[in-house]
Scaffold this motif. Structure first.
Motif, short mmCIF file in Angstrom:
data_model
loop_
_atom_site.label_atom_id
_atom_site.label_comp_id
_atom_site.label_asym_id
_atom_site.label_seq_id
_atom_site.Cartn_x
_atom_site.Cartn_y
_atom_site.Cartn_z
N MET A 137 0.71 -1.29 0.11
CA MET A 137 -0.08 -0.26 0.10
C MET A 137 0.95 1.26 -0.03
O MET A 137 2.14 1.46 0.76
CB MET A 137 -0.82 0.02 1.39
N TYR A 138 0.27 2.28 -0.73
CA TYR A 138 1.16 3.38 -1.00
C TYR A 138 0.25 4.58 -0.55
O TYR A 138 -1.10 4.37 -0.85
CB TYR A 138 1.51 3.57 -2.39
N ARG A 139 0.49 5.49 -0.27
CA ARG A 139 -0.20 6.79 0.17
C ARG A 139 0.18 8.13 -0.47
O ARG A 139 1.46 8.45 -0.67
CB ARG A 139 -0.27 6.98 1.72
N LEU A 140 -0.77 9.04 -1.23
CA LEU A 140 -0.25 10.13 -1.75
C LEU A 140 -0.10 11.22 -0.67
O LEU A 140 -1.07 11.66 0.00
CB LEU A 140 -1.46 10.62 -2.77
N LEU A 141 1.12 11.77 -0.69
CA LEU A 141 1.65 12.50 0.45
C LEU A 141 2.55 13.48 -0.36
O LEU A 141 3.48 13.07 -1.05
CB LEU A 141 2.35 11.97 1.34
N SER A 142 2.07 14.98 -0.43
CA SER A 142 2.92 15.92 -0.91
C SER A 142 2.95 15.57 -2.55
O SER A 142 4.07 15.66 -3.10
CB SER A 142 4.23 16.29 -0.43
N ASN A 143 2.09 15.06 -3.15
CA ASN A 143 1.79 14.86 -4.65
C ASN A 143 2.61 13.48 -5.12
O ASN A 143 2.92 13.48 -6.10
CB ASN A 143 2.06 16.13 -5.38
N GLU A 144 3.17 12.86 -4.00
CA GLU A 144 3.87 11.57 -4.59
C GLU A 144 3.28 10.46 -3.61
O GLU A 144 3.00 10.58 -2.46
CB GLU A 144 5.32 11.94 -4.06
N PHE A 145 3.34 9.33 -4.31
CA PHE A 145 2.96 8.00 -3.55
C PHE A 145 4.15 7.43 -3.11
O PHE A 145 5.09 7.07 -3.33
CB PHE A 145 2.39 7.23 -4.65
N LYS A 146 4.00 7.39 -1.51
CA LYS A 146 4.95 6.95 -0.62
C LYS A 146 4.40 5.42 -0.05
O LYS A 146 3.25 5.38 0.32
CB LYS A 146 5.05 7.75 0.52
N TYR A 147 5.47 4.55 0.02
CA TYR A 147 5.09 3.19 0.56
C TYR A 147 4.89 3.33 1.97
O TYR A 147 5.42 4.03 2.83
CB TYR A 147 6.45 2.42 0.48
N ILE A 148 3.73 2.87 2.42
CA ILE A 148 3.20 2.79 3.63
C ILE A 148 3.41 1.35 4.41
O ILE A 148 3.84 1.15 5.54
CB ILE A 148 1.55 3.14 3.97
N GLN A 149 2.73 0.51 3.76
CA GLN A 149 3.00 -1.01 4.49
C GLN A 149 2.48 -2.03 3.38
O GLN A 149 1.88 -1.83 2.50
CB GLN A 149 1.73 -0.89 5.81
N ASP A 150 2.93 -3.24 4.01
CA ASP A 150 2.30 -4.61 3.26
C ASP A 150 0.95 -4.82 3.81
O ASP A 150 0.84 -4.54 5.06
CB ASP A 150 3.28 -5.68 3.30
N ILE A 151 0.21 -5.71 3.28
CA ILE A 151 -1.39 -5.81 3.64
C ILE A 151 -1.45 -7.38 3.67
O ILE A 151 -1.10 -7.95 2.67
CB ILE A 151 -2.21 -5.36 2.79
N LYS A 152 -1.68 -7.99 4.74
CA LYS A 152 -2.15 -9.39 4.93
C LYS A 152 -3.21 -9.63 5.78
O LYS A 152 -3.51 -8.73 6.61
CB LYS A 152 -0.75 -9.95 5.93
N LEU A 153 -3.96 -10.54 5.16
CA LEU A 153 -5.29 -10.87 5.69
C LEU A 153 -5.00 -11.73 6.93
O LEU A 153 -4.26 -12.70 6.92
CB LEU A 153 -6.40 -11.38 4.96
N ASN A 154 -5.84 -11.76 7.98
CA ASN A 154 -5.91 -12.61 9.19
C ASN A 154 -6.63 -13.84 8.72
O ASN A 154 -7.36 -13.75 7.71
CB ASN A 154 -6.55 -12.14 10.25
N GLN A 155 -6.77 -15.00 9.21
CA GLN A 155 -7.38 -16.25 9.03
C GLN A 155 -9.08 -15.99 8.93
O GLN A 155 -9.80 -16.48 8.18
CB GLN A 155 -7.10 -17.34 9.85
N LYS A 156 -9.49 -14.96 9.81
CA LYS A 156 -10.76 -14.65 10.13
C LYS A 156 -11.12 -13.15 10.52
O LYS A 156 -10.23 -12.77 11.00
CB LYS A 156 -11.36 -15.71 11.11
N GLY A 157 -11.93 -12.64 9.92
CA GLY A 157 -12.32 -11.33 10.27
C GLY A 157 -13.71 -11.10 11.14
O GLY A 157 -14.29 -12.02 11.69
N LYS A 158 -14.14 -9.62 10.86
CA LYS A 158 -15.42 -9.34 11.69
C LYS A 158 -16.16 -8.49 10.88
O LYS A 158 -17.26 -8.05 11.34
CB LYS A 158 -14.85 -8.28 12.98
#
Ligand code: AHG
Ligand code: MN
Ligand code: MN
Length: 282
Positions: A137-158
């Motif tokens: 995941m990247y976020r637009l900050l000061s007109n540039e996309f900056k890396y924020i984090q990797d995304i991983k799902l749990n086995q079960k959600g809510k």
């Protein structure tokens, strides 16, 4: 591939400005699916096409808003199918919307998808790229996309995001959704699949469903532009995407605008759907 990601970033900055200032009214045209196009759908489609047209590695593009495939570069390696502004009818009520891109190699079909990107336009603009078995995941900050984090799902959600019109659901689908709520899941459904699926990914898991219904047996969501790109994202995040009975990335495409029933989620919820749908398959 880097050139394609850069092109998507450039297009997204332009689309963000369009969303903020553009006319939310209807155009006089319908797209191939029979939806009346908003002026925002047409303008965002044009932004993406103009930017992709300059990228030599792209062979062909096809958009939810166009009737047919557009040839770009014969020697290009990649095919891109995109939904320029998913949930566009939510802009006038100021809810989040998104763009979805499926990157294919060879053919426009599920087995040829190699990467996907979606961009959420909400209070913040975020871009999520699924490739090489991971989701970033990247976020637009000061007109540039900056890396924020990797995304991983749990086995079960809510969270539970049940799409389409309830009075057209099969009785076993209704019973399944009721059971999930009875187990304590919370309703989260905005009517925009990009923010709804993004929320489930970032909050660790849950279920998003858009089933086949009595009025639309093959569902509403389009394979190439919406379902396959998110299926890849969910798989790479450690979850699953099915059509009810099988992995949605095994669904055949006969026409670029084909739709399919679809369920995206973490493993436990998807296994639950599979069990119910298998028991009720004719
Ligand atoms: P689009 O704006 O490209 O036509 O698609 C909207 C889609 C999707 O984002 C959402 O999940 C779904 O339509 C909502 O449909 P229902 O209102 O039938 O649940
Ligand atoms: Mn859409
Ligand atoms: Mn759309």
């Amino acid at each position: 591939m880097k050139d394609i990601i850069n092109a998507i970033e450039d297009a997204s900055i332009k689309i963000k400005n369009l969303i903020e200032t553009g006319d939310t009214g209807k155009s006089e045209n319908e797209n191939s699916t029979g939806d009346t196009q908003l002026k925002l759908d047409i303008a965002s489609d044009q932004i993406i096409e103009d930017i992709f047209a300059k990228i030599p590695s792209i062979k062909q593009i096809v958009s939810e808003e166009q009737d047919s495939i557009i040839d770009l570069n014969e020697k290009g390696e990649y095919l891109i199918a995109y939904d320029p502004l998913d949930g566009s009818s939510l802009v006038d009520v100021n809810l989040s919307v998104g763009s979805i891109y499926g990157i294919y190699k060879g053919n426009f079909d599920a087995k040829s998808i190699i990467a996907s990107v979606y961009v959420v336009f909400g209070p913040r603009v975020e871009m999520v790229v699924a490739s090489d078995n991971c989701v970033k995941m990247y976020r637009l900050l000061s007109n540039e996309f900056k890396y924020i984090q990797d995304i991983k799902l749990n086995q079960k959600g809510k969270l539970n995001a049940p799409g389409s019109t309830q009075n057209c659901w099969a009785p076993y689908h209704k019973a399944l959704i009721d059971d999930i709520f009875n187990d304590g899941y919370r309703l989260r459904y905005s009517g925009g699949m990009v923010p709804d699926l993004h929320q489930i990914l970032l909050k660790g898991g849950g279920l998003f469903s858009y089933p086949g219904t009595s009025d639309r047996p093959k569902g509403k969501l389009r394979q190439l532009f919406e379902v396959f790109p998110f299926a890849l994202t969910y798989e790479y995040a450690g979850g699953k995407a099915i059509d009810g009975l099988k992995n949605v990335l095994e669904v055949e495409t006969t026409h670029i605008h084909d739709t399919t029933p679809c369920f995206f989620g973490s493993n436990e919820e998807i296994n639950r759907v599979l069990k119910v749908y298998k028991e009720n398959a004719e």
